[in-house]
Design a protein around this motif. Structure first.
Motif, PDB file in Angstrom:
ATOM      1  N   GLY A 256       0.807  -1.208   0.000  1.00  0.00           N
ATOM      2  CA  GLY A 256       0.000   0.000   0.000  1.00  0.00           C
ATOM      3  C   GLY A 256       0.839   1.256   0.000  1.00  0.00           C
ATOM      4  N   PHE A 257       1.951   1.239   0.724  1.00  0.00           N
ATOM      5  CA  PHE A 257       2.847   2.393   0.788  1.00  0.00           C
ATOM      6  C   PHE A 257       3.440   2.698  -0.579  1.00  0.00           C
ATOM      7  CE2 PHE A 257       7.202   4.011   1.401  1.00  0.00           C
ATOM      8  CZ  PHE A 257       6.939   5.181   2.121  1.00  0.00           C
ATOM      9  N   LEU A 258       3.771   1.656  -1.328  1.00  0.00           N
ATOM     10  CA  LEU A 258       4.370   1.854  -2.650  1.00  0.00           C
ATOM     11  C   LEU A 258       3.364   2.343  -3.685  1.00  0.00           C
ATOM     12  CD1 LEU A 258       6.711  -1.278  -2.813  1.00  0.00           C
ATOM     13  CD2 LEU A 258       7.324   1.089  -2.292  1.00  0.00           C
ATOM     14  N   ALA A 259       2.069   2.199  -3.393  1.00  0.00           N
ATOM     15  CA  ALA A 259       1.035   2.723  -4.292  1.00  0.00           C
ATOM     16  C   ALA A 259       0.838   4.203  -3.967  1.00  0.00           C
ATOM     17  CB  ALA A 259      -0.265   1.944  -4.121  1.00  0.00           C
ATOM     18  N   VAL A 260       1.784   5.035  -4.414  1.00  0.00           N
ATOM     19  CA  VAL A 260       1.881   6.418  -3.943  1.00  0.00           C
ATOM     20  C   VAL A 260       0.691   7.289  -4.345  1.00  0.00           C
ATOM     21  CG1 VAL A 260       4.388   6.382  -3.836  1.00  0.00           C
ATOM     22  CG2 VAL A 260       3.272   7.013  -5.980  1.00  0.00           C
ATOM     23  N   LEU A 261      -0.029   6.920  -5.391  1.00  0.00           N
ATOM     24  CA  LEU A 261      -1.142   7.755  -5.841  1.00  0.00           C
ATOM     25  C   LEU A 261      -2.453   7.423  -5.137  1.00  0.00           C
ATOM     26  CD1 LEU A 261      -0.455   7.893  -9.697  1.00  0.00           C
ATOM     27  CD2 LEU A 261       0.204   9.543  -7.923  1.00  0.00           C
ATOM     28  N   VAL A 262      -2.448   6.367  -4.326  1.00  0.00           N
ATOM     29  CA  VAL A 262      -3.665   5.938  -3.636  1.00  0.00           C
ATOM     30  C   VAL A 262      -3.622   6.429  -2.198  1.00  0.00           C
ATOM     31  CG1 VAL A 262      -5.095   3.968  -2.977  1.00  0.00           C
ATOM     32  CG2 VAL A 262      -3.741   3.884  -5.088  1.00  0.00           C
ATOM     33  N   PRO A 263      -4.612   7.215  -1.745  1.00  0.00           N
ATOM     34  CA  PRO A 263      -4.589   7.721  -0.373  1.00  0.00           C
ATOM     35  C   PRO A 263      -4.454   6.607   0.657  1.00  0.00           C
ATOM     36  CG  PRO A 263      -6.349   8.767  -1.624  1.00  0.00           C
ATOM     37  CD  PRO A 263      -5.810   7.648  -2.478  1.00  0.00           C
TER      38      PRO A 263
END
Length: 327
Positions: A256-263
């Motif tokens: 989740g952290f690496l999905a930078v565009l997702v809040p």
């Protein structure tokens, strides 16, 4: 008083008013997105609550609050290593307010908020940036080390076991280097042109990062207990269940952290958790646990922020500033 002096004073007053207005506007935007996330998740959460006993949910939110608090202490200990010691209550206000920024699209908002709120407490931006970078790095590294607990899990079969072991070993080696030779951070920052101008000066030899490493490890343990308490009623029991909860939550958080565009990694973390837990408790209960976990962590963060004004003065004044010390 001359007219020029009076005009300059008026400009400074207007500038201060604008800064205050912008700060509250950003907080309002963050609260809006947080409320929106809660609203959108509530239908799934209400269904999940029907499957998980209330006692388990209450115990889980307490563990989540502990985990969030420990994460805040990790950042505070890094700032102390950089020479800035902030009383507990002012720091909690900075950290928990900044956490609201996670729910605004774009990962950087929480970090920008922490940097600006910290500046109000006397922490220079270079120290804040380095503390944030080190905190994120340590959190990711310790999460990968926690991945040792789920090595070889069926849901990770797409990645060869040898590659999984290599990732864990490299992460553990990096943590060991930071524990034994924290000055390597200063050496690295001085060699990166974009960072050398300020960050290398902030961390020339560095105070010990061992407390921050300990806090990071403890945070993953607390988050794992939070998840395990939710999943235990659905069949994730015993030491094997706790192992899977700790390692699974850590790996899901990294994704989740690496999905930078997702809040705040919304959706990504839940998908990974479902994949890791479904083999043990089924996809339906796994989805319920993953969604409820997100909701309860948000509730814990909001509850901790609400409690800050009621902390005793012994843990620091409401507007206490950071004490600058030699690292």
């Amino acid at each position: 008083m001359s007219a020029d002096t009076g005009e300059q004073g008026a400009v400074r007053t207007r500038g201060a008013a604008v800064k205050v207005a912008v700060r509250w506007l950003l907080i309002a935007v963050a609260v809006f997105f947080l409320g929106r996330a809660l609203y959108l998740q509530w239908p799934a959460v209400s269904d999940a609550l029907a499957e998980i006993p209330l006692g388990a949910a209450v115990a889980s939110v307490v563990a989540a609050a502990l985990a969030v608090s420990i994460s805040g202490q990790q950042q505070r200990s890094i700032l102390a290593a950089l020479g800035h010691r902030l009383p507990l209550r002012p720091w909690m206000r900075v950290f928990y307010l900044a956490q609201l920024g996670k729910y605004v699209p774009g990962t950087a908002w929480a970090y920008v908020a922490q940097m600006e709120l910290g500046r109000k407490k006397g922490i220079d931006r270079a120290s804040s940036v380095l503390a944030i970078l080190l905190g994120a790095g340590l959190t990711v590294l310790l999460a990968l080390v926690a991945g040792l607990l789920v090595l070889g899990a069926p849901s990770l079969s797409w990645l060869p076991v040898a590659a999984q072991v290599a990732v864990v070993v490299l992460a553990a080696a990096a943590v060991l280097v930071l524990a034994v030779r924290p000055g390597v951070v200063g050496a690295v920052t001085r060699r990166v042109p974009a960072l050398a101008s300020r960050l290398g000066e902030v961390f020339p030899a560095a105070g010990s990062l061992r407390p921050a490493i300990g806090w990071s490890a403890a945070a993953w343990g607390a988050y794992g207990v939070h998840l395990w308490l939710l999943a235990a009623p659905t069949g994730l029991t015993g030491a094997d269940g706790l192992r899977l909860a700790v390692g699974g939550f850590a790996i899901a958080w990294v994704c989740g952290f690496l999905a930078v565009l997702v809040p705040a990694g919304v959706g990504v973390r839940e998908a990974v958790l479902v994949g890791l837990l479904a083999g043990s408790i089924g996809s339906g209960p796994a989805l319920a646990v993953a969604v409820l976990s997100r909701f309860l962590i948000i509730a814990a963060e909001v509850g901790l922020l609400a409690l800050v004004p009621f902390l005793p003065s012994a843990v620091g004044g409401r507007s206490g500033a950071a004490t600058v010390v030699e690292p």
